[in-house]
Design a protein around this motif. Structure first.
Motif, short mmCIF file in Angstrom:
data_model
loop_
_atom_site.label_atom_id
_atom_site.label_comp_id
_atom_site.label_asym_id
_atom_site.label_seq_id
_atom_site.Cartn_x
_atom_site.Cartn_y
_atom_site.Cartn_z
N ALA A 48 34.21 26.20 32.99
CA ALA A 48 35.06 26.68 34.09
C ALA A 48 36.46 27.04 33.58
CB ALA A 48 35.14 25.63 35.19
N GLU A 49 36.99 26.22 32.68
CA GLU A 49 38.30 26.50 32.09
C GLU A 49 38.27 27.84 31.36
OE1 GLU A 49 41.44 24.76 28.77
OE2 GLU A 49 39.49 23.81 28.99
N TYR A 50 37.25 28.06 30.55
CA TYR A 50 37.13 29.32 29.81
C TYR A 50 37.05 30.50 30.77
CZ TYR A 50 35.30 33.04 26.91
OH TYR A 50 35.13 34.26 26.30
N GLN A 51 36.23 30.39 31.80
CA GLN A 51 36.09 31.48 32.77
C GLN A 51 37.42 31.77 33.46
OE1 GLN A 51 32.90 30.18 35.28
NE2 GLN A 51 31.32 30.73 33.78
N PHE A 52 38.15 30.73 33.83
CA PHE A 52 39.44 30.93 34.50
C PHE A 52 40.43 31.61 33.56
CE2 PHE A 52 43.62 29.59 36.11
CZ PHE A 52 43.49 29.94 37.45
N LYS A 53 40.43 31.23 32.30
CA LYS A 53 41.35 31.83 31.34
C LYS A 53 41.06 33.30 31.09
CE LYS A 53 42.82 27.71 28.88
NZ LYS A 53 42.91 27.01 27.60
N GLN A 54 39.86 33.75 31.39
CA GLN A 54 39.51 35.15 31.20
C GLN A 54 40.02 36.04 32.33
OE1 GLN A 54 38.22 35.85 28.14
NE2 GLN A 54 38.56 33.64 28.04
N LEU A 55 40.43 35.44 33.44
CA LEU A 55 40.91 36.20 34.58
C LEU A 55 42.30 36.77 34.32
CD1 LEU A 55 39.98 33.72 37.47
CD2 LEU A 55 38.65 35.68 36.65
N THR A 56 42.62 37.86 35.00
CA THR A 56 43.99 38.39 34.95
C THR A 56 44.89 37.47 35.77
OG1 THR A 56 43.74 39.72 36.96
CG2 THR A 56 43.10 40.76 34.86
N ARG A 57 46.19 37.62 35.62
CA ARG A 57 47.11 36.80 36.40
C ARG A 57 46.88 36.97 37.90
NH1 ARG A 57 51.59 33.77 36.13
NH2 ARG A 57 53.11 33.92 37.81
N LYS A 58 46.67 38.21 38.34
CA LYS A 58 46.43 38.48 39.76
C LYS A 58 45.15 37.78 40.22
CE LYS A 58 45.74 42.06 43.26
NZ LYS A 58 45.16 41.07 44.11
N GLN A 59 44.10 37.84 39.42
CA GLN A 59 42.85 37.18 39.78
C GLN A 59 43.02 35.66 39.86
OE1 GLN A 59 40.55 38.91 36.58
NE2 GLN A 59 39.36 40.16 38.01
N LYS A 60 43.84 35.11 38.96
CA LYS A 60 44.10 33.67 38.99
C LYS A 60 44.84 33.30 40.27
CE LYS A 60 44.25 33.14 33.99
NZ LYS A 60 45.09 32.93 32.81
N ILE A 61 45.84 34.08 40.61
CA ILE A 61 46.60 33.81 41.84
C ILE A 61 45.69 33.94 43.06
CG2 ILE A 61 48.44 34.70 43.32
CD1 ILE A 61 50.00 35.28 40.68
N ASP A 62 44.84 34.97 43.08
CA ASP A 62 43.90 35.14 44.18
C ASP A 62 42.95 33.94 44.29
OD1 ASP A 62 45.06 37.59 44.76
OD2 ASP A 62 43.45 38.77 43.85
N TYR A 63 42.46 33.45 43.16
CA TYR A 63 41.58 32.29 43.14
C TYR A 63 42.30 31.07 43.72
CZ TYR A 63 38.72 28.44 41.42
OH TYR A 63 37.96 27.29 41.35
N LEU A 64 43.50 30.82 43.25
CA LEU A 64 44.26 29.67 43.73
C LEU A 64 44.57 29.79 45.22
CD1 LEU A 64 46.64 29.21 40.69
CD2 LEU A 64 44.73 27.74 41.34
N THR A 65 44.95 30.98 45.65
CA THR A 65 45.25 31.22 47.06
C THR A 65 44.02 30.95 47.93
OG1 THR A 65 46.93 32.83 46.47
CG2 THR A 65 46.10 32.93 48.72
N SER A 66 42.85 31.37 47.42
CA SER A 66 41.61 31.17 48.18
C SER A 66 41.24 29.68 48.28
CB SER A 66 40.45 31.95 47.57
OG SER A 66 40.02 31.35 46.36
N HIS A 67 41.86 28.86 47.44
CA HIS A 67 41.63 27.41 47.48
C HIS A 67 42.82 26.68 48.12
CE1 HIS A 67 38.42 28.49 44.73
NE2 HIS A 67 37.89 27.32 45.02
N GLY A 68 43.65 27.41 48.86
CA GLY A 68 44.73 26.79 49.62
C GLY A 68 46.00 26.51 48.85
N VAL A 69 46.13 27.10 47.66
CA VAL A 69 47.31 26.86 46.82
C VAL A 69 48.27 28.03 46.98
CG1 VAL A 69 48.14 26.56 44.48
CG2 VAL A 69 45.96 25.57 45.16
N GLN A 70 49.56 27.72 47.14
CA GLN A 70 50.58 28.77 47.17
C GLN A 70 51.02 29.02 45.73
OE1 GLN A 70 53.84 27.76 49.75
NE2 GLN A 70 53.07 29.17 51.29
#
Length: 72
Positions: A48-70
Motif C-alpha cells: 500500500a505504501e508503494y502504491q501511494f508513493k506512485q500517485l501524483t501529489r493531486k492524487q494523494k490529496i484526493d485520496y486523503l480528502t476522500s478519507h476525511g482528511v483536510q
C-alpha cells in the motif's frame, strides 16, 4: 508529503521530529500526522505504501480528502 511504514506511529513521528530516521525528514521536519491505516501484515502495508508513493501529489490529496482528511 511523507509516507512511511512503522509498527509504532507515535514513536516514528517523534524520531522524525528529532531529525532521525528517513533521510527526507532530516531536512523536512514533519508537522503533523495526516492519516494512518492499519494492515493485517507487513507485506500488505508495504504494498500500500508503494502504491501511494506512485500517485501524483493531486492524487494523494484526493485520496486523503476522500478519507476525511483536510490535505493542503
Amino acid at each position: 508529503m511523507y509516507t512511511g511504514f512503522t509498527t509504532d506511529v507515535q514513536r516514528r513521528f517523534k524520531q522524525h521530529q528529532a531529525g532521525k530516521g528517513a533521510k527526507y525528514t532530516r531536512s523536512h521536519f514533519p508537522e503533523k500526522i495526516l492519516f494512518t491505516k492499519a494492515f493485517e501484515n507487513e507485506h500488505d502495508a508495504l504494498s500500500a505504501e508503494y502504491q501511494f508513493k506512485q500517485l501524483t501529489r493531486k492524487q494523494k490529496i484526493d485520496y486523503l480528502t476522500s478519507h476525511g482528511v483536510q490535505a493542503r
